[in-house]
Design an enzyme around this catalytic site. Sequence first.
Site, PDB file in Angstrom:
ATOM      1  N   LYS A  66     -77.904 148.428 -62.070  1.00  0.00           N
ATOM      2  CA  LYS A  66     -79.126 149.598 -62.648  1.00  0.00           C
ATOM      3  C   LYS A  66     -78.441 148.949 -64.542  1.00  0.00           C
ATOM      4  CE  LYS A  66     -79.209 152.876 -59.147  1.00  0.00           C
ATOM      5  NZ  LYS A  66     -80.222 152.619 -58.844  1.00  0.00           N
ATOM      6  N   ARG A  99     -78.765 153.551 -47.168  1.00  0.00           N
ATOM      7  CA  ARG A  99     -79.557 152.897 -46.178  1.00  0.00           C
ATOM      8  C   ARG A  99     -78.477 152.777 -45.665  1.00  0.00           C
ATOM      9  NH1 ARG A  99     -84.004 150.041 -48.607  1.00  0.00           N
ATOM     10  NH2 ARG A  99     -84.168 151.700 -50.172  1.00  0.00           N
ATOM     11  N   LYS A 101     -75.604 160.890 -47.994  1.00  0.00           N
ATOM     12  CA  LYS A 101     -76.414 160.403 -48.156  1.00  0.00           C
ATOM     13  C   LYS A 101     -74.197 161.204 -49.197  1.00  0.00           C
ATOM     14  CE  LYS A 101     -77.435 157.242 -51.865  1.00  0.00           C
ATOM     15  NZ  LYS A 101     -78.809 156.690 -52.400  1.00  0.00           N
TER      16      LYS A 101
HETATM   17  N1  BES Z   1     -79.868 156.477 -55.584  1.00  0.00           N
HETATM   18  C1  BES Z   1     -80.377 155.742 -56.014  1.00  0.00           C
HETATM   19  C2  BES Z   1     -82.162 156.042 -55.566  1.00  0.00           C
HETATM   20  C3  BES Z   1     -82.524 156.745 -56.687  1.00  0.00           C
HETATM   21  C4  BES Z   1     -83.139 156.260 -58.398  1.00  0.00           C
HETATM   22  C5  BES Z   1     -82.522 158.215 -56.772  1.00  0.00           C
HETATM   23  C6  BES Z   1     -83.199 157.873 -59.321  1.00  0.00           C
HETATM   24  C7  BES Z   1     -83.209 158.922 -57.977  1.00  0.00           C
HETATM   25  C8  BES Z   1     -83.309 158.742 -58.956  1.00  0.00           C
HETATM   26  C9  BES Z   1     -80.766 154.411 -54.600  1.00  0.00           C
HETATM   27  O1  BES Z   1     -80.008 153.704 -54.118  1.00  0.00           O
HETATM   28  C10 BES Z   1     -81.818 153.410 -55.437  1.00  0.00           C
HETATM   29  O2  BES Z   1     -81.310 152.625 -55.875  1.00  0.00           O
HETATM   30  N2  BES Z   1     -82.560 152.908 -54.351  1.00  0.00           N
HETATM   31  C11 BES Z   1     -83.202 151.788 -55.511  1.00  0.00           C
HETATM   32  C12 BES Z   1     -84.019 151.285 -54.120  1.00  0.00           C
HETATM   33  C13 BES Z   1     -84.775 149.506 -54.337  1.00  0.00           C
HETATM   34  C14 BES Z   1     -83.734 148.856 -54.696  1.00  0.00           C
HETATM   35  C15 BES Z   1     -85.643 148.690 -52.858  1.00  0.00           C
HETATM   36  C16 BES Z   1     -84.305 151.892 -56.135  1.00  0.00           C
HETATM   37  O3  BES Z   1     -84.836 153.441 -55.775  1.00  0.00           O
HETATM   38  O4  BES Z   1     -84.460 151.507 -56.820  1.00  0.00           O
HETATM   39 ZN    ZN Z   2     -78.275 155.322 -54.542  1.00  0.00          ZN
HETATM   40 MN    MN Z   3     -78.466 152.574 -55.264  1.00  0.00          MN
END
Ligand code: BES
Ligand code: ZN
Ligand code: MN
Length: 487
Positions: free
Chosen positions: A271, A345, A259
Amino acid sequence: MDFKIQTTAIDELAGVGVDALVVVLGGDALPKGLDGRIARHAEAAIKLGDFALKAGQALTLTQAEGVKAPRLVLAASGALTLAAARAAFAAALAQIKPRGVSSAAVAFVGFDAALTEALAEQTALAASEAVYLYRHTKPSAPAAPKLAKLALLVGKADAKAAKAGLARGEAIAAGIELARECANRPANYATPSYLGDVVLGLGKRHGLKVEVLDRKAIEKLGMGSFLAVAQGSEEPPRFIVARYDGAAKSVAPVVLVGKGITFDTGGISLKPGAEMDEMKFDMGGAAGVIGTLRAVAELKPKLNLVMIVAACENMPSGRAVKPGDVVTSMSGQTIEILNTDAEGRLILCDALTYAERFKPAVVVDVATLTGACVIALGGVRSGMYASDDELAASLSAAGEAALDPCWRLPLDDEYAEGLKSNFADVANIAGRAGGSITAAKFLQRFASKYRWGHLDIAGTAWKGGAAKGATGRPVGLLTHFVLSHAK
Ligand code: BES
Ligand code: ZN
Ligand code: MN
């Protein structure tokens, strides 16, 4: 750093001429056969209460009588394990790092001979970690530590194993360094095009076949899911493919997929601001597979490896994908994007479909995929998923051997319930519960044509806080895993 193996009996350590002699003492008693001149100093320090044979203890003695090296560093491992030995050596390195030490030697005494190869590997890794310094956008940072030469002292009988371990350690260290450097660079430096250039550079240096596809070529492939994430950014996406051919064409390759979100704002599902800077590390999976490619290319094992990186930014804009949009992936499956922050994903699913063309022996994708994985496993172990038990065991073993551990999480079909959509074949999020697992269930739909593994490295790819920075994980795990396929 310049590493070498030097054969020296453990009763002759005091005669080694270097700026600093490190003796890692294994176990809770002074190892038998240890050079008397060193044992005496250790005993005296223990008696005085300045040192103990307990994990975490390290002591530097200067101009110790009878010892040729001007600094003798005693480091205790406590347990006789590989991890304890590495930790003790790291503690010793921390003692000599601030001093003007340019040459050092280390001996691990009291450990089982069967550990020699792994100890040699970890020696190179720990030393490289100790001297790594991020400078690219901070040239004013103090110059890198001077330690330029390190000799691993081993008995004659162990020299061959030590050489093999050292070679592997040096290659993995080079891979880790590259992964850390890529991930540490800010998103305005480490763009998708930059990652493409890094891989092209590796290709040139090691004679690898490299293709870097631009937006047009990605459109041609029909990667509607990947492009949906990329469309919100002015920064052009890149789909990067590299091949290392070390075996006959007929040998099915190992395929690694990373990724490469070079910055994850969340997109329209923006975010919160706190710590958002750390989302420059959201290409940690890409950095991990690029680093592994480097390590493998340096070791030249007899196997075939394909590395795939999907790289883009996840940005909000007037052109960005919106919650509720439905996109068509390369596989033909439609996806309802309910949350634009679940973008990893969305880029990986197209890369997994692309991987089918290589008729792979196995595909492992690597991603900083979910915050839920950080909650589940913290920063110690990466989350691991596998389509079969044998693959899970092999990924686990690779992680243990490399001191880069992972932990298997389940893939029961019940976890996919929440991914159902009224408007597409699948939704890109389920509820909050089991978030790392539901993400893996999403990916699994696109990985049905081959043996498949998935590493969620959201907790292990970087550290926050005062020591903020990329770790280079899981280059160690992946390199061991790939090497286990050598013929
Ligand atoms: N890159 C993030 C995951 C992440 C978050 C890695 C914090 C390390 C620290 C990913 O793209 C993401 O934002 N995932 C979301 C998914 C959710 C929206 C279902 C998450 O984990 O909050
Ligand atoms: Zn991400
Ligand atoms: Mn994300």
